[in-house]
Design a protein around this motif. Structure first.
Motif, PDB file in Angstrom:
ATOM      1  N   GLU A   1       0.600  -4.594   5.395  1.00 10.05           N
ATOM      2  CA  GLU A   1       1.312  -4.914   4.161  1.00 10.05           C
ATOM      3  C   GLU A   1       1.666  -6.393   4.109  1.00 10.05           C
ATOM      4  N   ARG A   2       2.167  -6.917   5.218  1.00 11.94           N
ATOM      5  CA  ARG A   2       2.592  -8.323   5.256  1.00 11.94           C
ATOM      6  C   ARG A   2       1.417  -9.263   5.039  1.00 11.94           C
ATOM      7  N   LEU A   3       0.314  -8.994   5.717  1.00 12.14           N
ATOM      8  CA  LEU A   3      -0.835  -9.891   5.629  1.00 12.14           C
ATOM      9  C   LEU A   3      -1.499  -9.832   4.259  1.00 12.14           C
ATOM     10  N   ALA A   4      -1.643  -8.615   3.733  1.00 11.70           N
ATOM     11  CA  ALA A   4      -2.354  -8.453   2.458  1.00 11.70           C
ATOM     12  C   ALA A   4      -1.468  -8.740   1.259  1.00 11.70           C
ATOM     13  N   GLY A   5      -0.169  -8.824   1.491  1.00 11.07           N
ATOM     14  CA  GLY A   5       0.736  -9.082   0.388  1.00 11.07           C
ATOM     15  C   GLY A   5       0.830  -7.923  -0.577  1.00 11.07           C
ATOM     16  N   GLY A   6       0.630  -6.706  -0.074  1.00 14.09           N
ATOM     17  CA  GLY A   6       0.676  -5.516  -0.918  1.00 14.09           C
ATOM     18  C   GLY A   6       1.725  -4.542  -0.445  1.00 14.09           C
ATOM     19  N   SER A   7       1.762  -3.376  -1.077  1.00 13.12           N
ATOM     20  CA  SER A   7       2.671  -2.294  -0.702  1.00 13.12           C
ATOM     21  C   SER A   7       1.832  -1.041  -0.531  1.00 13.12           C
ATOM     22  N   PHE A   8       1.684  -0.586   0.714  1.00 13.41           N
ATOM     23  CA  PHE A   8       0.790   0.521   1.027  1.00 13.41           C
ATOM     24  C   PHE A   8       1.478   1.687   1.719  1.00 13.41           C
ATOM     25  N   MET A   9       2.687   1.468   2.244  1.00 12.06           N
ATOM     26  CA  MET A   9       3.282   2.432   3.162  1.00 12.06           C
ATOM     27  C   MET A   9       3.453   3.813   2.536  1.00 12.06           C
ATOM     28  N   SER A  10       3.864   3.874   1.297  1.00  7.77           N
ATOM     29  CA  SER A  10       4.074   5.169   0.652  1.00  7.77           C
ATOM     30  C   SER A  10       2.755   5.943   0.543  1.00  7.77           C
TER      31      SER A  10
ATOM     32  N   GLY B   1       4.217   5.980  -5.103  1.00  8.51           N
ATOM     33  CA  GLY B   1       5.384   5.231  -4.666  1.00  8.51           C
ATOM     34  C   GLY B   1       5.172   3.741  -4.520  1.00  8.51           C
ATOM     35  N   ASP B   2       3.985   3.343  -4.088  1.00  6.18           N
ATOM     36  CA  ASP B   2       3.731   1.910  -3.898  1.00  6.18           C
ATOM     37  C   ASP B   2       3.754   1.171  -5.232  1.00  6.18           C
ATOM     38  N   ARG B   3       3.133   1.752  -6.228  1.00  8.39           N
ATOM     39  CA  ARG B   3       3.150   1.120  -7.550  1.00  8.39           C
ATOM     40  C   ARG B   3       4.580   1.054  -8.098  1.00  8.39           C
ATOM     41  N   LEU B   4       5.341   2.095  -7.842  1.00 13.24           N
ATOM     42  CA  LEU B   4       6.722   2.131  -8.328  1.00 13.24           C
ATOM     43  C   LEU B   4       7.569   1.051  -7.667  1.00 13.24           C
ATOM     44  N   SER B   5       7.423   0.886  -6.354  1.00 13.46           N
ATOM     45  CA  SER B   5       8.233  -0.116  -5.655  1.00 13.46           C
ATOM     46  C   SER B   5       7.832  -1.532  -6.046  1.00 13.46           C
ATOM     47  N   LEU B   6       6.557  -1.737  -6.353  1.00 13.63           N
ATOM     48  CA  LEU B   6       6.133  -3.060  -6.821  1.00 13.63           C
ATOM     49  C   LEU B   6       6.694  -3.363  -8.202  1.00 13.63           C
TER      50      LEU B   6
END
Length: 390
Positions: free
Chosen positions: A125-134, A258-263
């Motif tokens: 997540e940190r390297l790609a600058g995205g949100s994937f965990m959910s 969830g990832d789209r929501l948190s972004l």
């Protein structure tokens, strides 16, 4: 926008989260068959099942330290293969003590995998600058659904646990070996000269408490929703298990989005909304006058809670000296909540009533609402090594 160069590691992580859920559910699906074959009473089985936790908890601490020093990639690859290889051991055990020993090994591999996979996912997540965990956690749920479904089919067809779990282990192991080749380099999050056993910060301890509360609450839905529907609302035997089914289905769906929501909303707002929805859903279920109303409440709990734990894990990796150390802290706290929940709620139910006792997770969700600010993204800048560095 996520860089294309990280698509390979991302798909690898989706596969490994799926494998983790699949292998664990394959074992769980055959517990009744193995219990019957070994002639274990319910009390004996309960004691034997503690073997998983006995192996998992110390392994989590060790794997966090090793991941911090040498990188999460080698720990994740080794732990996943060990987890798959250990699966047939429970079916091969000839008595209760041997089953306990097999579960210690299974738990040690599973606990190590849990820490390393979440640490690796956080680094991605940190390297790609995205949100994937959910989404990653959603694939764990999908894997669990697949493992449980295949286990039910195997049991219904009269397939013995040994061939079923052996084939499941081999198939999962092949997927794991292919996926492990696409993970980030070990040097990405290795800190050869860093401190790996530093005292956790206050922020990390707060996240550990948050994880304890939320995993306890999730576990309560698995342990008590069917009992509540059957004993309190007098639901039919075919309806009572649907409480956890509704919870699980809503949780899986929530994690997929969830990832789209948190972004869109931000991490803190998403966590606050999730804890409030979960608390409100449980209140609806506990004040319901019919099973149908309760099922709607349990679905709301699953949807609300779905986004919370993945964001806690992601925050822990960002707030610790290394992702491995942060993940070891919060995952261990989560397991402690999972182990503490059943006896705690059982004791409260004995002293009051099951309906009253189940208000505890709702209260813990409100505590989580107060701790939501800890999931904010702190400033953390580290050098980013080249993906091709192996």
């Amino acid at each position: 926008m996520t860089s294309y160069v990280y698509h390979g590691p991302r798909f690898a992580m989706l596969a490994l989260f799926f494998v983790h859920g699949f292998v664990y559910a394959a074992w769980v699906s055959r517990i009744p068959s193995i219990q019957a074959r070994l002639g274990l009473t319910t009390t004996e089985l309960g004691l034997v099942l503690l073997g998983f936790a006995a192996g998992a908890i110390p392994a989590m601490v060790l794997s966090g330290a090793v991941s911090a020093r040498h990188g999460s990639r080698p720990v994740l690859a080794a732990a996943t293969l060990a987890f798959c290889a250990a699966l047939p051991g429970m079916a091969l055990a000839g008595n209760g003590p041997l089953l306990f020993a097999a579960l210690v090994l299974f738990g040690a591999a599973g606990g190590s995998m849990d820490v390393a996979k979440n640490a690796h996912a956080s680094e991605l997540e940190r390297l790609a600058g995205g949100s994937f965990m959910s989404t990653f956690h959603a694939f764990f749920s999908l894997g669990a659904m697949a493992g449980a479904g295949i286990g039910a089919l195997a049991g219904g067809a009269g397939v013995a646990p040994v061939p079923h779990l052996s084939v499941a282990a081999a198939a999962a192991g092949v997927v794991a070996m292919v996926a492990a080749r696409r993970l980030l380099p070990a040097s990405t999050d290795a800190q050869p000269h860093g401190t790996v056993l530093a005292k956790p910060s206050r922020a990390l301890l707060a996240l550990a408490a948050f994880a304890f509360a939320m995993v306890l609450s999730e576990g309560a839905m698995a342990d008590w929703s069917a009992v509540y529907l059957g004993r309190v609302l007098l639901a039919e035997p075919a309806v009572a298990p649907l409480g956890y089914a509704c919870f699980s289905a809503a949780m899986t769906a929530g994690r997929l989005g969830g990832d789209r929501l948190s972004l869109r909303l931000g991490r803190v707002t998403t966590v606050r909304a999730g804890t409030l929805l979960g608390a409100a859903g449980l209140v609806v279920a506990l004040l319901a006058s019919s099973p149908l109303q309760a099922l709607a409440g349990f679905a709301a709990v699953g949807a609300g809670f779905s986004v919370v734990v993945p964001l806690i894990f992601s925050a822990a990796a960002r707030r610790a000296s290394s992702a491995g150390v942060g993940m070891a802290t919060v995952v261990t706290a989560g397991y402690a909540g999972l182990l503490t929940g059943p006896p705690l709620i059982g004791a409260l139910a004995a002293a009051t009533s099951l309906r009253t006792a189940l208000f505890l997770p709702s209260g813990l969700a409100l505590v989580g609402f107060a701790l939501a600010s800890q999931t904010a993204d702190p400033e953390r800048v580290r050098a980013v090594p080249a993906l091709s560095e192996r």
